[in-house]
Design a protein around this motif. Structure first.
Motif, PDB file in Angstrom:
ATOM      1  N   GLU A 166       0.849  -1.196   0.000  1.00 33.37           N
ATOM      2  CA  GLU A 166       0.000   0.000   0.000  1.00 33.37           C
ATOM      3  C   GLU A 166       0.883   1.244   0.000  1.00 33.37           C
ATOM      4  O   GLU A 166       2.115   1.154   0.069  1.00 33.37           O
ATOM      5  CB  GLU A 166      -0.926   0.017   1.217  1.00 33.37           C
ATOM      6  N   HIS A 167       0.225   2.407  -0.088  1.00 32.84           N
ATOM      7  CA  HIS A 167       0.912   3.704  -0.085  1.00 32.84           C
ATOM      8  C   HIS A 167       1.933   3.811  -1.219  1.00 32.84           C
ATOM      9  O   HIS A 167       3.049   4.294  -1.025  1.00 32.84           O
ATOM     10  CB  HIS A 167       1.609   3.961   1.259  1.00 32.84           C
ATOM     11  N   GLN A 207      -2.635   7.527  -4.880  1.00 32.14           N
ATOM     12  CA  GLN A 207      -2.212   6.450  -3.987  1.00 32.14           C
ATOM     13  C   GLN A 207      -2.737   5.129  -4.561  1.00 32.14           C
ATOM     14  O   GLN A 207      -3.895   5.033  -4.961  1.00 32.14           O
ATOM     15  CB  GLN A 207      -2.770   6.667  -2.584  1.00 32.14           C
ATOM     16  N   TRP A 208      -1.874   4.080  -4.568  1.00 30.84           N
ATOM     17  CA  TRP A 208      -2.221   2.813  -5.204  1.00 30.84           C
ATOM     18  C   TRP A 208      -2.016   1.652  -4.239  1.00 30.84           C
ATOM     19  O   TRP A 208      -1.198   1.717  -3.319  1.00 30.84           O
ATOM     20  CB  TRP A 208      -1.360   2.571  -6.451  1.00 30.84           C
ATOM     21  N   TYR A 209      -2.793   0.572  -4.476  1.00 27.53           N
ATOM     22  CA  TYR A 209      -2.525  -0.739  -3.897  1.00 27.53           C
ATOM     23  C   TYR A 209      -1.809  -1.589  -4.951  1.00 27.53           C
ATOM     24  O   TYR A 209      -2.065  -1.451  -6.147  1.00 27.53           O
ATOM     25  CB  TYR A 209      -3.830  -1.475  -3.536  1.00 27.53           C
ATOM     26  N   VAL A 222      -8.128   2.837 -13.662  1.00 28.95           N
ATOM     27  CA  VAL A 222      -8.191   2.614 -12.225  1.00 28.95           C
ATOM     28  C   VAL A 222      -7.250   1.486 -11.807  1.00 28.95           C
ATOM     29  O   VAL A 222      -6.701   1.502 -10.705  1.00 28.95           O
ATOM     30  CB  VAL A 222      -9.637   2.289 -11.801  1.00 28.95           C
ATOM     31  N   ALA A 223      -7.050   0.508 -12.689  1.00 31.02           N
ATOM     32  CA  ALA A 223      -6.182  -0.633 -12.372  1.00 31.02           C
ATOM     33  C   ALA A 223      -5.272  -0.913 -13.563  1.00 31.02           C
ATOM     34  O   ALA A 223      -5.673  -0.748 -14.721  1.00 31.02           O
ATOM     35  CB  ALA A 223      -7.001  -1.869 -12.032  1.00 31.02           C
ATOM     36  N   THR A 246      -8.620   5.250  -4.424  1.00 27.68           N
ATOM     37  CA  THR A 246      -9.877   5.984  -4.526  1.00 27.68           C
ATOM     38  C   THR A 246     -10.156   6.296  -5.989  1.00 27.68           C
ATOM     39  O   THR A 246      -9.235   6.370  -6.813  1.00 27.68           O
ATOM     40  CB  THR A 246      -9.826   7.299  -3.733  1.00 27.68           C
ATOM     41  N   LEU A 247     -11.425   6.501  -6.281  1.00 28.36           N
ATOM     42  CA  LEU A 247     -11.830   6.890  -7.626  1.00 28.36           C
ATOM     43  C   LEU A 247     -11.765   8.397  -7.766  1.00 28.36           C
ATOM     44  O   LEU A 247     -11.935   9.140  -6.795  1.00 28.36           O
ATOM     45  CB  LEU A 247     -13.243   6.400  -7.929  1.00 28.36           C
TER      46      LEU A 247
END
Length: 623
Positions: free
Chosen positions: A235-236, A243-245, A299-300, A342-343
């Protein structure tokens, strides 16, 4: 062919099923209330016309008439159609208008050969989703029903040439404006709605995946087979301002969801605000991850080489093996998904751009102010102005130095004094007044060159300059020190003032834009949410007050009723032998009366017996 039209026939015999060569049967405009079950034995029957009768249902055996091509049941009393009609392989025309049908068979889409469907003037509320599978359908009449919406995939009826929907006054999807425009506009609307529904479905999937990852991080979920948490998810991760996972390709289905299902079923774990199910298929989740985008872009993103601090790799035999570290600090690289936390809504993107533009504008204003200040200080006018101010300040400082009133301890320990300390015991009041005057004059000079907090700056300047030796008078070294000090504070003040002006301008522009455009969707939602919470609290408060009032009224009435009972019990019934009748005597006052004392005599007019108020539950706001 058998034609029995207009003969007032009440019933058909069961033996009609023995007419094995019958192809056309017309029995319209009669008084039939039912058809014999043997009608399904007519294997060569192609056309069946039973319009204008009193039929309440059709026999299920009708689905065995394998050659039936046209079925006309108009103007009867049918409440439903048998599901066996979908078994007719050659059925091309089905006419069931002017009946009492509430719905069509759910499997009507299995009738691949159906081309014409008339279901006007019924009480249909909705259409089955399978109707969109009638690929051969060319004519569809559904006018004068109670249909409110068309099925989601209605645009898949690509060969439809005629569509009638008028008379469905509750229709909202599509609206009557679209229906009036014709079939092509209805199909365009259906396709756009389908695409919108697909996007909403993908959005729901993305939000659920983000919630899953949030719970994974919250509960420190490890692998299903003991893999370390940080070997499966990171994370982070900062990238492109978001911010991404990052999680391994097989972690969602192979590790996270099985572990979370145990957490969801455990009542001891706090799960407030978390979802507790994941009702999606793997294929649609992967499709959403690959294709969904928002105002901020994808988004991904799928990575072939996602790096992790811990390694949990296994070979084909499910045995652990150690990867070759790709770089110092990393243990392995694996195929992974990179997903935003987040979107980004269009409104958020617009706000982000506005903030970036504001920051850029402020930075440009600061740079321009600094450049202009430095240019002024380098000009002849600026040099003369700073030199004059510096000479005047040093002259005052020399006078103060000659008085010998500066606190030497503050200069030795390196602390900047917050005020000039004067030894009043050793010096007279005139010297004290002179010290205050010189300090005030220095402050005025600093204000003249637009230095903020002139008093504190004056004390700081006094502290710095008085370390130097004034015994030789005003030297160039002292003047140069004061000039540099004044130049620095002059530039700093100009920069701070430009920053303040830019912030004030941006604040005014935001207020103007807000008054022009009104509240955004998110602001409006937040205001609505605050209003709803206030209304809920107000209703609870009002309900509690009302219950308290009802309880007080109930107790008051009970007290009145108890008082009336007590008063009635104080009367004693007696017999008057001379008048042969009863009379009553009050045992306290001795009062006598011929009229029997009753409760009504001691209760108010229009008395209503008290009823215990219902208990109010403040948690649910219900009685």
């Amino acid at each position: 062919r058998l034609d029995l039209t207009n003969n007032k026939v009440v019933a058909l015999p069961q033996t009609i099923g023995e007419l094995m060569s019958l192809e056309i049967l017309q029995i319209g405009n009669n008084l039939l209330s039912s058809l014999p079950s043997s009608i399904g034995k007519l294997s060569l029957l192609k056309k069946l016309d039973v319009e204008c009768n009193l039929l309440n249902f059709l026999p299920r055996s009708l689905g065995e008439a394998a050659s039936l091509e046209k079925l006309c049941c108009t103007s009867n009393r049918l409440h439903e159609l048998p599901t066996t009609l979908a078994d007719l392989p050659h059925l091309k025309s089905l006419m069931v208008s002017n009946n009492q049908l509430k719905h069509l068979p759910g499997n009507i889409g299995l009738s691949r050969s159906l081309r014409i469907l008339h279901a006007s003037k019924n009480i249909l509320m909705e259409l089955p989703q399978s109707i969109c599978s009638l690929q051969s359908l060319t004519i569809l009449r559904l006018d004068f029903n109670r249909i409110t919406a068309l099925p989601q995939n209605f645009h898949e009826l690509i060969y439809l040439e005629e569509l009638r929907l008028e008379g469905n006054y509750g229709m909202v999807m599509p609206t009557m404006d679209t229906i009036i425009c014709g079939l092509s506009d209805i199909m365009k609307w259906s396709k756009m709605r389908f695409q919108g529904n697909c996007r909403r479905r993908k959005l729901n999937i993305i939000l659920n995946v983000q919630d899953v990852l949030k719970q994974v991080v919250k509960h420190k979920v490890a692998g299903y087979h003991g893999e370390k948490h940080n070997s499966l998810v990171r994370e982070h991760i900062d990238s492109e301002g978001f911010q991404w996972y990052q999680f391994t390709a097989d972690a969602l289905w192979g590790h996270f969801l099985p572990a979370l299902k145990k957490i969801w079923s455990d009542d001891k774990i706090d799960k407030r605000g978390d979802m507790r199910s994941f009702p999606f298929y793997k294929a649609e989740v992967e499709d959403a991850l690959l294709t969904f985008d928002d105002a901020g872009g994808r988004v991904a993103v799928f990575l072939n080489h996602g790096r992790y601090r811990r390694c949990s790799c296994k070979d084909r035999d499910e045995k652990k093996f150690v990867c070759v570290p790709p770089e110092a600090g990393w243990m392995c690289e694996r195929p992974s998904w990179l997903m935003r936390k987040t979107l980004m809504l269009e409104q958020h993107l617009t706000e982000k751009r506005r903030q970036d533009n504001e920051s850029a504008a402020i930075q440009r204003a600061l740079e321009a102010s600094e450049t202009a200040s430095l240019l002024y200080l380098k000009s002849e006018e600026g040099v003369r102005f700073i030199q004059a101010c510096a000479f005047s300040i040093v002259d005052h400082l020399r006078a103060l130095y000659s008085l010998g009133y500066f606190d030497r301890t503050s200069k030795e320990d390196g602390n900047v004094p917050t005020d000039v300390e004067i030894d009043v015991t050793n010096h007279g009041s005139d010297a004290v007044a002179l010290m205050a005057i010189y300090t005030s004059e220095i402050g005025k000079i600093l204000q003249g060159i637009e230095v903020t907090s002139a008093k504190s700056v004056a004390f700081d300047l006094i502290f710095r300059v008085t370390k130097m030796d004034f015994s030789a008078g005003i030297t160039q070294e002292i003047l140069r020190l004061v000039e540099v000090y004044l130049q620095r504070h002059y530039v700093d003040f100009k920069i701070q003032r430009s920053k303040k002006v830019a912030h004030e301008t941006n604040t005014k522009m935001r207020k103007i834009m807000k008054s022009w455009m009104g509240l955004g969707l998110e602001d409006a939602f937040l205001q609505w949410k605050i209003w709803v919470k206030y209304q809920i609290k107000r209703r609870k408060r009002d309900a509690i007050v009302k219950q308290q009032q009802m309880q007080l009224e109930f107790e008051d009435k009970q007290a009145q009723l108890a008082y009336a009972h007590d008063e009635v019990e104080k009367w004693c019934q007696r017999w008057d032998e001379f008048n042969d009748r009863y009379y009553w005597t009050h045992i306290v006052t001795g009062e006598e009366t011929w009229e029997q004392p009753l409760l009504e005599h001691y209760l108010p007019n229009a008395w209503i017996d008290p009823v215990s108020p219902k208990c109010f539950d403040s948690s649910t706001a219900k009685y």
